[in-house]
Design an enzyme around this catalytic site. Sequence first.
Site, short mmCIF file in Angstrom:
data_model
loop_
_atom_site.label_atom_id
_atom_site.label_comp_id
_atom_site.label_asym_id
_atom_site.label_seq_id
_atom_site.Cartn_x
_atom_site.Cartn_y
_atom_site.Cartn_z
N ASP A 16 20.65 26.21 56.08
CA ASP A 16 20.75 27.61 56.49
C ASP A 16 22.02 27.86 57.30
OD1 ASP A 16 19.86 30.22 56.60
OD2 ASP A 16 18.65 29.91 58.40
N HIS A 33 28.38 30.31 50.85
CA HIS A 33 27.56 29.50 49.93
C HIS A 33 28.43 28.46 49.22
CE1 HIS A 33 24.27 32.04 50.86
NE2 HIS A 33 24.71 33.10 50.21
N LEU A 127 19.01 7.08 45.04
CA LEU A 127 18.67 8.31 45.78
C LEU A 127 17.98 9.25 44.82
CD1 LEU A 127 19.06 10.13 48.38
CD2 LEU A 127 21.04 11.10 47.20
C1 IPE Z 1 15.60 29.58 53.88
O1 IPE Z 1 16.59 30.30 54.52
C2 IPE Z 1 15.93 29.42 52.44
C3 IPE Z 1 17.08 28.56 52.14
C4 IPE Z 1 17.80 27.90 53.00
C5 IPE Z 1 17.38 28.42 50.75
P1 IPE Z 1 16.49 31.88 54.71
O2 IPE Z 1 17.74 32.30 55.38
O3 IPE Z 1 16.17 32.53 53.42
O4 IPE Z 1 15.23 32.02 55.67
P2 IPE Z 1 14.83 33.16 56.71
O5 IPE Z 1 14.94 34.47 55.97
O6 IPE Z 1 15.81 33.10 57.83
O7 IPE Z 1 13.45 32.82 57.16
C1 IPE Z 2 21.25 29.66 53.44
O1 IPE Z 2 22.19 30.43 54.11
C2 IPE Z 2 21.44 29.70 51.95
C3 IPE Z 2 20.43 30.49 51.24
C4 IPE Z 2 19.39 31.07 51.78
C5 IPE Z 2 20.58 30.62 49.81
P1 IPE Z 2 21.95 31.95 54.38
O2 IPE Z 2 22.54 32.73 53.25
O3 IPE Z 2 20.53 32.26 54.68
O4 IPE Z 2 22.84 32.16 55.68
P2 IPE Z 2 22.49 33.04 56.95
O5 IPE Z 2 21.17 32.59 57.47
O6 IPE Z 2 22.45 34.47 56.48
O7 IPE Z 2 23.60 32.77 57.90
MG MG Z 3 19.44 32.25 56.38
#
Ligand code: IPE
Ligand code: IPE
Ligand code: MG
Length: 237
Positions: A16, A33, A127
Amino acid sequence: MEGSRVKTIHAAIIMDGNGRWATRRGMPRQAGHAAGVEALGRVVEAAPDLGIGTLTVYAFSVDNWQRPKVEVTALMALLRRYIENETRRLAEGGARITVIGRRDRLPGDIAIAIASAERATAGGTRLHLRVAVDYSARDAIVEAAMAAARSGDATREGLSQQLTEGSAHRDVDLLIRTGGEKRLSDFLLWECAYAELYFTDRLWPDFGAEDLAAAVAEFHARERRFGGLGPSAVSAA
Ligand code: IPE
Ligand code: IPE
Ligand code: MG
């Protein structure tokens, strides 16, 4: 070989913070991303030498479909490119890749690329990289219940068997979440029953081999008791 007998750990990562990483640089979220894919490469490379035998990473949740179309499209394109570009390297490094989550809503070309990568890397033993895509832990539990019902064994044992013996299930030892949030966001709820939780403010695109090593070191410093007394209480008795 002696080393292959050492018990490996299952680490799971909620990757995240990509969006915030990009926003802070004045870049579109998609750039975060893309940088996150680089971080995944570093972690996959470092994992086996840190004693990680299974690595499950959260790439896309069922709830991530709610994001703007341009971001979802970019994520799907990155996923496809990752799978297509990395399959050979994973196979050469002795890694196996599988994808958990729903497949029926993925663009057809991605579903085909996934199936082909799974076939091409099936022999990997160093792995096991599991990528969670269109994933929901609650859905996975409901799916297991439905499979038990379909098999005609909807008993407590039958359900338990579906949950623990299905190929998608393996108890998590260490759960890492980057990006500062302290929640599970519907990831591996069943498998994390006794997982050690490790939260770091580091944003995913900044995460590297040293960060993974720090998390694994903290994991080894913790005493897991699984409801029992654990070695320290036993040796004090
Ligand atoms: C969880 O992150 C999903 C992934 C890392 C793929 P999110 O950014 O979607 O989660 P919330 O919305 O903060 O709970
Ligand atoms: C995690 O990073 C990746 C996915 C959920 C696909 P985020 O896109 O949730 O990044 P933040 O949390 O908005 O910074
Ligand atoms: Mg996020």
